[in-house]
Design a protein around this motif. Structure first.
Motif, short mmCIF file in Angstrom:
data_model
loop_
_atom_site.label_atom_id
_atom_site.label_comp_id
_atom_site.label_asym_id
_atom_site.label_seq_id
_atom_site.Cartn_x
_atom_site.Cartn_y
_atom_site.Cartn_z
N GLY A 9 0.81 -1.21 0.00
CA GLY A 9 0.00 0.00 0.00
C GLY A 9 0.84 1.26 0.00
O GLY A 9 2.05 1.23 -0.19
N TYR A 10 0.18 2.38 0.23
CA TYR A 10 0.85 3.68 0.24
C TYR A 10 1.58 3.88 1.57
O TYR A 10 1.17 3.36 2.62
CB TYR A 10 -0.17 4.80 0.04
CG TYR A 10 -0.74 4.87 -1.35
CD1 TYR A 10 0.03 5.33 -2.41
CD2 TYR A 10 -2.03 4.46 -1.61
CE1 TYR A 10 -0.47 5.39 -3.70
CE2 TYR A 10 -2.56 4.52 -2.90
CZ TYR A 10 -1.78 4.98 -3.94
OH TYR A 10 -2.28 5.03 -5.20
N SER A 11 2.63 4.67 1.51
CA SER A 11 3.38 4.99 2.73
C SER A 11 2.52 5.86 3.65
O SER A 11 1.63 6.57 3.18
CB SER A 11 4.67 5.71 2.38
OG SER A 11 4.38 6.99 1.83
N PRO A 12 2.77 5.82 4.95
CA PRO A 12 2.02 6.68 5.87
C PRO A 12 2.11 8.16 5.50
O PRO A 12 1.13 8.90 5.64
CB PRO A 12 2.68 6.40 7.23
CG PRO A 12 3.23 5.02 7.10
CD PRO A 12 3.68 4.90 5.67
N SER A 13 3.27 8.59 5.00
CA SER A 13 3.43 10.01 4.66
C SER A 13 2.52 10.40 3.50
O SER A 13 1.96 11.51 3.48
CB SER A 13 4.89 10.33 4.33
OG SER A 13 5.33 9.55 3.22
N ALA A 18 -2.51 13.14 1.82
CA ALA A 18 -3.85 13.12 1.23
C ALA A 18 -4.88 13.66 2.20
O ALA A 18 -5.78 14.43 1.82
CB ALA A 18 -4.21 11.69 0.81
N ALA A 19 -4.75 13.29 3.48
CA ALA A 19 -5.69 13.79 4.49
C ALA A 19 -5.57 15.30 4.65
O ALA A 19 -6.58 16.01 4.75
CB ALA A 19 -5.42 13.09 5.82
N ILE A 20 -4.33 15.80 4.64
CA ILE A 20 -4.13 17.25 4.77
C ILE A 20 -4.77 17.98 3.60
O ILE A 20 -5.46 18.99 3.78
CB ILE A 20 -2.63 17.56 4.86
CG1 ILE A 20 -2.06 17.05 6.19
CG2 ILE A 20 -2.37 19.06 4.71
CD1 ILE A 20 -0.55 17.16 6.29
N GLY A 99 -2.80 30.60 2.79
CA GLY A 99 -1.94 29.54 3.32
C GLY A 99 -2.54 28.16 3.17
O GLY A 99 -1.85 27.21 2.79
N LEU A 100 -3.83 28.03 3.44
CA LEU A 100 -4.49 26.73 3.32
C LEU A 100 -4.52 26.25 1.88
O LEU A 100 -4.34 25.06 1.61
CB LEU A 100 -5.92 26.82 3.86
CG LEU A 100 -6.05 26.91 5.39
CD1 LEU A 100 -7.48 27.29 5.78
CD2 LEU A 100 -5.65 25.59 6.04
N THR A 101 -4.72 27.17 0.94
CA THR A 101 -4.75 26.80 -0.47
C THR A 101 -3.39 26.31 -0.94
O THR A 101 -3.28 25.30 -1.65
CB THR A 101 -5.21 27.99 -1.33
OG1 THR A 101 -6.50 28.43 -0.88
CG2 THR A 101 -5.30 27.60 -2.80
N VAL A 102 -2.34 27.02 -0.56
CA VAL A 102 -0.98 26.62 -0.93
C VAL A 102 -0.63 25.27 -0.31
O VAL A 102 -0.07 24.38 -0.96
CB VAL A 102 0.04 27.70 -0.49
CG1 VAL A 102 1.47 27.19 -0.68
CG2 VAL A 102 -0.18 28.98 -1.28
N ALA A 107 0.37 19.41 -0.62
CA ALA A 107 0.07 18.08 -0.07
C ALA A 107 -0.52 17.17 -1.14
O ALA A 107 -0.19 15.98 -1.22
CB ALA A 107 -0.89 18.21 1.11
N ALA A 108 -1.41 17.72 -1.98
CA ALA A 108 -2.01 16.92 -3.04
C ALA A 108 -0.96 16.44 -4.03
O ALA A 108 -0.99 15.29 -4.49
CB ALA A 108 -3.09 17.73 -3.75
N LYS A 109 -0.02 17.32 -4.38
CA LYS A 109 1.04 16.93 -5.32
C LYS A 109 1.86 15.78 -4.74
O LYS A 109 2.18 14.81 -5.44
CB LYS A 109 1.94 18.12 -5.62
CG LYS A 109 3.05 17.79 -6.61
CD LYS A 109 3.89 19.01 -6.96
CE LYS A 109 4.99 18.64 -7.94
NZ LYS A 109 5.82 19.80 -8.31
N PHE A 110 2.20 15.88 -3.45
CA PHE A 110 2.99 14.82 -2.82
C PHE A 110 2.22 13.51 -2.78
O PHE A 110 2.77 12.43 -2.98
CB PHE A 110 3.37 15.24 -1.39
CG PHE A 110 4.20 14.22 -0.66
CD1 PHE A 110 5.57 14.20 -0.82
CD2 PHE A 110 3.60 13.28 0.18
CE1 PHE A 110 6.35 13.25 -0.15
CE2 PHE A 110 4.36 12.34 0.84
CZ PHE A 110 5.74 12.32 0.68
N ALA A 111 0.90 13.60 -2.55
CA ALA A 111 0.10 12.40 -2.36
C ALA A 111 -0.22 11.66 -3.65
O ALA A 111 -0.20 10.42 -3.69
CB ALA A 111 -1.20 12.76 -1.64
#
Length: 450
Positions: A9-13, A18-20, A99-102, A107-111
């Motif tokens: 599966g996916y790593s915890p990070s 994705a949750a963030i 800040g939240l949008t950035v 986070a989405a890019k990383f996920a």
């Protein structure tokens, strides 16, 4: 950043990211709604003042003298007025939403970016028999020395060649191949990467990119970790090899892009490297101010029409996904066999609000002066004897016409087995992105059945 490991599966990070991302955007919307309920007029006024400040700042950049002074004062006053609103929460909300949008985007890019990236034609290869790594010790503020690349290369059985003052990089690369190198690497900036890659292309040997430059755009789009420079040396061992495109300007190879117009002219200044902001501020009025003559750049568009000027022309090796006028973004593929062409025309007064709106939305394509297309070949003419040109970040002056051509699959590139396949995913609709993030959070494959 590795993808989903079958059976693990996916790593915890990745799942945390994705949750963030899933939480940040609703939080930003909630903040705006809450502020509208509490202080609707002040929120609207705060947004208006921010727009005024940005427009005034643009005006200051492209004017001289009293006009620049008055515009600067207007920008400062607008920002001060924003912070002086009776409801301090309005300023806090504006900052929080930004800040939240950035954070959500990062986070989405990383996920999910790697899972949405197109597949590549890579295949496994064994270690290099005679690997050679050329190194520019001055690139990237001295990354070669800082990361101890020479010693690490020797430990891995790689022959290091450190450039000295006055050395000819192409001759050193040619000599390395003549001495039996079957894998040729370069630790340096993108200009050095392009030159060494050209030698590797001409002799049919494999190439390794080590991101020891300043920006390392080519390394990014190869899927390398630009922050872990020594990790790229693993490509001399068991690795993944694939063919990627190069591009030509005349007989000069480039790996990223060639720019003309505003940016190419600014970087010609000898003072630019030491004082980028001050130099840009000094030169920009002559380029984009109300009395600016414009750039004599002549080219044909895909519809058959002919342009005689543009403020920016960008010709790239592959197609960049641009979400900002201020940065290049990334390429979803280095294997499409095409040039990407982007042009930008700005009406000095009328277009500024629309330009800023497109920039704020992260959708430059909405701006009416923005055009992009792909081509196998492209030509730029001019009535000027020499044109300011930026080639992979290097400032040059070249005579027109400038002729560009794609070289599909010209270069054999080796990357570490755990490197990403690509740096960016193709653009997706927001609903598709949310679905992908939700699947990562639940540890389900982004692509394929549940």
């Amino acid at each position: 950043m590795a993808g989903r490991v079958p059976g693990e599966g996916y790593s915890p990070s990745r799942r945390v990211a994705a949750a963030i991302a899933l939480l940040c955007l609703p939080a930003a919307v909630a903040a705006v709604v809450w502020s509208l309920v509490r202080s609707p007029l002040q929120l609207a006024l705060g947004l208006a003042l921010v727009v005024v400040a940005v427009l005034a700042a643009w005006t200051a950049l492209v004017h001289h003298g009293i006009s620049r002074l008055l515009a600067t004062v207007a920008a400062v006053v607008a920002l001060a007025a924003t912070t002086a609103l009776p409801e301090a929460r309005v300023v806090v909300v504006l900052a929080a939403v930004t800040g939240l949008t950035v954070l959500a985007a990062a986070a989405a890019k990383f996920a999910i970016a790697r899972d949405l990236a197109p597949a590549t034609n890579g295949h496994a290869v064994g270690p290099a028999r005679h690997g050679v790594l050329l190194m520019n010790p001055k690139s990237g503020g001295g990354k070669v020395v800082r990361f101890g690349l020479e010693q690490k290369a020797r430990e891995l059985g790689i022959t290091p060649i450190v450039l000295q003052r006055g050395d000819d990089l192409r001759k050193l690369a040619e000599q390395a191949v003549a001495d039996g190198a079957d894998v040729l690497g370069m630790a340096g900036g993108d200009g050095s990467q392009a030159l060494t890659a050209d030698v590797a292309r001409q002799h049919g040997v494999a190439f390794v990119c080590v991101p020891a430059g300043t920006r390392n755009h080519f390394a990014l789009d190869l899927g390398l970790d630009r922050d872990d420079v020594p990790a790229a040396l693993a490509a001399f061992g068991d690795a993944v090899e694939r063919r990627v495109d190069l591009a030509l300007l005349g007989d000069r190879v480039f790996v990223n892009n060639v720019s003309l117009g505003v940016y190419a002219t600014v970087v010609q200044s000898a003072a630019y490297r030491d004082a980028k902001l001050a130099t840009t501020t000094q030169i920009l009025p002559e380029l984009l101010g109300p009395d600016a003559p414009g750039f004599d750049l002549r080219f044909a568009r895909p519809d058959g029409s002919h342009a005689r000027t543009a403020d920016v022309v960008l010709v790239s090796n592959g197609v960049y996904h641009l979400n900002s006028f201020a940065g290049l973004g990334t390429r979803t593929s280095l294997e499409a066999g095409v040039l990407g062409v982007v042009t930008l025309d700005v009406d000095r007064a009328r277009d500024v609000p629309a330009l800023l709106s497109a920039e704020a939305a992260g959708k430059p394509g909405r701006f009416r002066g923005y055009h992009d297309w792909t081509a196998r070949e492209f030509e730029i003419g001019s009535g000027q004897p020499l044109l300011d040109v930026g080639v992979d970040g290097e400032a040059l002056r070249l005579p027109p016409p400038l002729r560009f051509r794609s070289l599909p699959g010209a270069l054999r590139v080796r990357t570490p087995v755990d490197a990403g396949a690509a740096a960016a995913a193709p653009p997706v609709h927001s609903t598709a992105a949310v679905t992908a993030l939700w699947r990562v959070l639940r540890d389900r494959p982004v692509r394929g059945p549940e």
